[in-house]
Motif scaffolding. Structure first.
Motif, PDB file in Angstrom:
ATOM      1  N   ILE A 113      -9.386 -13.294 -10.929  1.00  0.00           N
ATOM      2  CA  ILE A 113     -10.060 -14.389 -11.638  1.00  0.00           C
ATOM      3  C   ILE A 113      -9.097 -15.546 -11.877  1.00  0.00           C
ATOM      4  O   ILE A 113      -9.443 -16.727 -11.685  1.00  0.00           O
ATOM      5  CB  ILE A 113     -10.646 -13.873 -12.968  1.00  0.00           C
ATOM      6  N   GLN A 114      -7.860 -15.231 -12.267  1.00  0.00           N
ATOM      7  CA  GLN A 114      -6.859 -16.273 -12.504  1.00  0.00           C
ATOM      8  C   GLN A 114      -6.570 -17.056 -11.225  1.00  0.00           C
ATOM      9  O   GLN A 114      -6.501 -18.294 -11.244  1.00  0.00           O
ATOM     10  CB  GLN A 114      -5.570 -15.647 -13.033  1.00  0.00           C
ATOM     11  N   ARG A 115      -6.431 -16.354 -10.105  1.00  0.00           N
ATOM     12  CA  ARG A 115      -6.137 -17.023  -8.839  1.00  0.00           C
ATOM     13  C   ARG A 115      -7.304 -17.919  -8.410  1.00  0.00           C
ATOM     14  O   ARG A 115      -7.091 -19.008  -7.862  1.00  0.00           O
ATOM     15  CB  ARG A 115      -5.846 -15.988  -7.763  1.00  0.00           C
ATOM     16  N   LEU A 116      -8.540 -17.471  -8.655  1.00  0.00           N
ATOM     17  CA  LEU A 116      -9.703 -18.308  -8.317  1.00  0.00           C
ATOM     18  C   LEU A 116      -9.744 -19.559  -9.194  1.00  0.00           C
ATOM     19  O   LEU A 116     -10.046 -20.669  -8.716  1.00  0.00           O
ATOM     20  CB  LEU A 116     -10.989 -17.504  -8.489  1.00  0.00           C
ATOM     21  N   GLN A 117      -9.445 -19.404 -10.468  1.00  0.00           N
ATOM     22  CA  GLN A 117      -9.481 -20.548 -11.394  1.00  0.00           C
ATOM     23  C   GLN A 117      -8.441 -21.606 -11.054  1.00  0.00           C
ATOM     24  O   GLN A 117      -8.620 -22.789 -11.373  1.00  0.00           O
ATOM     25  CB  GLN A 117      -9.276 -20.057 -12.830  1.00  0.00           C
TER      26      GLN A 117
END
Length: 703
Positions: A336-340
């Motif tokens: 999720i962090q990498r997508l954000q």
């Protein structure tokens, strides 16, 4: 050599004769010979025509005697009256296998049936493998064999297809050519005089060129052999089938089509479930699943990750997944962090991952690479709607690159038609299934996951039931001797005792005095039931009275029941009444029964009694023999299972006791093939025990 030994010669022949070859374009004998040549057949090809001459550049033999001995395959396209004698000549000439294209056999009446039976007997005597009659033929792309009169040459592939319908074969071949689907083997079974579905499964199980087996069937001739072979093949590669004749109209059509007698749809569903065969709902689903299984690895878990450029389709996809055995599981915090880090702030990153409508191919590429690496992702579905800014072909290429390196099943749903046509072609050529809408894609992924679970199931454990079949046989043989098909409750009690089945205290009373003595010994309240070998449905004559609390009620009920039965059925012998201990309050009624299917044997059923069976048809089915896992599952497959599990503080019923009764009925059905159907109805069950309160059996008497 037997018929099965010659399947190799049939599928990969080195010498082929086309008997009835013709120089006239459009005739079946011309098309078959032309197809063999155009397929690139590398062996010896011999046209046979009594006029001789040259046909399509090949010298024609004028008779079977002019052919080399020991041919691998002969294809017969002759009028019906010449087929049997031609087969006899070929068999005596040492021919190993044959295809009879000609129609007009068992599907048209008794004379045709008799001729077909003579053909089958001849081929079995000589060990000749026979396909047909009344078929399209056979294609083996790897061996350059097209021994059929189909139009066009199919592409090579890893999907094998066999069908009972030649016309369906023609349509599917044409459809496959338009969608670039390839086949390893393509077989039209026709009337299945010798070679049948089990033979196909046996051969294709070991065929290195086949990774997925497809079948269209109208009936199964040898059910036990089919079940045995299907269970073996399904463990090694997916077997996907479509069964026709599931309705009354369909069954009638099946009978007139190939002379088949369609079995019950419940029996086929149970047979497919038992053996791991995947049942397709329609022809489109059949090939959707074939594409998925032939191109993608099986999911290693239930978690589906969805990446979309449109919220609506993503929600539709998530809804479909939640209704299936799949999970739309949250992604890891790291993912999720990498997508954000690169997606717009209003994008959704929690699965479905919505990268929003202005996404280009680069945004798709980044998102796909990230979610594919997440250990929570077991399968990936890429959705695309053709917005004004999306790069459709480039996105398809990004999906292909990601799929090659991720090692997980990848599916696509590029919605629309005209604008996405090129992208779908890119995906298809790369072996990535692409669907027009989300729901079929989810069904394909779910089916693959369910199949992966079935493959890992442990071998079934079968129960050892304590029984005395010789004691039960005395009752059954006595009814056979008297030519009486019905074994009603008071006589069937002995069968229940022989199989150790639990019953309420029950005893036959021939008079009201005896009934009073029995009731006193077992304790009130009691149930009174008419006892007559000629009355199987006791309620039809008012032959049951329940909850009789004292001797006066009992005597009055005895006189009323017996008098009413004699008045309504003067032909019936009245033995008296059964006196039975009344069930305690709070018990639930279930029905356990079986009916013998002509193809597959005993089909067991389980359901709640009363309205649940009669109106709601809430019944589960499984084929005997029943394993302990089967008994566990059948009880839990009915929609009303929660009523048995207990609601609003009720304790659950004794499931173990129910399962033991089911397993015992399975053994009873297998021990006595002359029992055509049997029913324990009701079986009374509570949290302590289960008892068989009533029983009825029907024998199949020999003429």
């Amino acid at each position: 050599m037997g018929t099965a030994d010659n399947l190799q010669a049939f599928f990969t022949p080195e010498s082929v004769a086309v008997v009835g070859a013709s120089a006239t374009p459009g005739k079946v004998g011309h098309t078959i010979l032309s197809n063999m040549i155009n397929a690139g057949f590398r062996g010896d090809l011999h046209p046979v025509n009594p006029r001789g001459g040259t046909i399509l550049g090949l010298e024609a033999a004028t008779s079977i005697a002019d052919l080399p001995r020991g041919l691998d395959l002969a294809v017969i396209a002759l009028p019906r009256q010449f087929v049997l004698e031609t087969l006899r000549e070929l068999a005596e000439h040492g021919t190993k296998s044959a295809i009879v294209i000609t129609a007009g056999f068992k599907e048209v009446g008794k004379d045709g049936h008799d001729q077909e039976q003579a053909m089958a007997d001849l081929c079995r005597k000589h060990g000749m493998a026979l396909l047909g009659p009344n078929c399209l033929g056979m294609i083996n792309t790897a061996a350059g064999v097209n021994a059929s009169f189909a139009a066009g040459q199919p592409n090579a592939g890893s999907i094998a297809f066999f069908s009972q319908s030649g016309a369906l074969c023609v349509a599917i071949l044409d459809w496959a050519l338009g969608t670039d689907i390839g086949f390893s083997k393509f077989v039209s079974l026709g009337n299945k005089a010798v070679m049948d579905d089990a033979d196909m499964l046996r051969y294709l199980d070991r065929d290195p060129e086949t990774s997925v087996v497809l079948g269209y069937i109208e009936n199964v001739e040898h059910g036990e052999e089919f079940l045995k072979q299907a269970a073996i093949t399904s463990r090694n590669k997916p077997v996907i089938m479509i069964k026709s004749g599931t309705t009354a109209a369909g069954a009638k059509a099946a009978s007139s089509h190939t002379g088949a007698i369609a079995g019950s749809d419940q029996a086929y569903s149970a047979a497919f479930e038992k053996t791991g065969i995947i049942r397709a709902r329609d022809v489109e689903s059949l090939f959707n699943l074939a594409q998925a299984f032939s191109t993608q690895p099986l999911p290693k878990g239930p978690n589906l990750t969805i990446v979309t450029n449109s919220g609506g389709p993503g929600i539709l996809c998530a809804d479909a997944a939640e209704k299936s055995s799949l999970n739309v599981a949250p992604l890891s915090p790291r993912t999720i962090q990498r997508l954000q880090e690169f997606l717009p702030s209003h994008a959704a990153v929690y699965n479905p991952v919505d990268i929003i409508g202005d996404a280009d191919a680069q945004r798709y590429r980044q998102a796909l690479d990230i979610v594919a690496e997440d250990s929570m992702t077991h399968a990936l579905l890429v959705l695309l709607t053709p917005t004004a800014s999306v790069q459709i072909d480039e996105t398809a290429e990004a999906v292909v690159r990601m799929a090659k390196k991720c090692g997980k099943p990848v599916f696509a749903c590029f919605m629309g038609k005209t604008r996405v046509a090129g992208a779908r072609r890119i995906l298809r050529e790369a072996g990535i299934p692409c669907y027009a809408f989300p729901e079929p894609a989810v069904r394909a992924i779910q089916t693959m996951y369910d199949y992966s679970l079935w493959k890992t199931r442990p071998a079934p454990s079968y129960a050892s039931v304590k029984r005395d079949p010789e004691r039960a046989a005395k009752v059954i043989h006595e009814h056979e001797r008297r030519n009486e098909p019905e074994i009603v409750e008071f006589e069937a009690q002995e069968v229940l005792k022989a199989y150790g089945l639990p019953t309420p205290q029950t005893q036959l009373a021939r008079s009201s005095d005896e009934a009073a003595q029995v009731a006193e010994s077992i304790g009130y309240p009691v149930v009174l039931k008419i006892a007559s070998p000629h009355i199987s449905h006791k309620s039809d004559v008012g032959g049951v009275r329940v909850n009789l609390g004292d001797e006066a009620e009992l005597r009055e009920a005895f006189q009323d029941i017996t008098a009413r039965a004699q008045r309504m059925r003067p032909d019936a012998y009245i033995a008296g009444c059964l006196v039975q201990k009344m069930a305690p309050a709070g018990v639930k009624e279930v029905i356990i029964g079986f009916k013998r299917d002509k193809q597959f044997g005993p089909l067991l059923m389980f359901g709640l009694g009363g309205v649940y069976v009669e109106i709601l048809k809430d019944i589960a089915f499984k084929l005997a023999p029943m394993s302990r896992q089967d008994a566990f599952e059948i009880v839990r497959e009915i929609k009303s299972y929660m009523l048995l599990k207990g609601m609003k503080g009720e304790p659950p019923v004794n499931f173990t006791a129910l399962e033991e009764i089911i397993l015992t009925m399975s053994e009873l059905a297998r021990d006595f093939p002359q029992i055509w159907e049997a029913e324990f109805n009701p079986v009374l069950v509570n949290h302590e025990k289960a008892v068989v309160a009533d029983v009825r059996m029907t024998l199949h008497l020999k003429d």
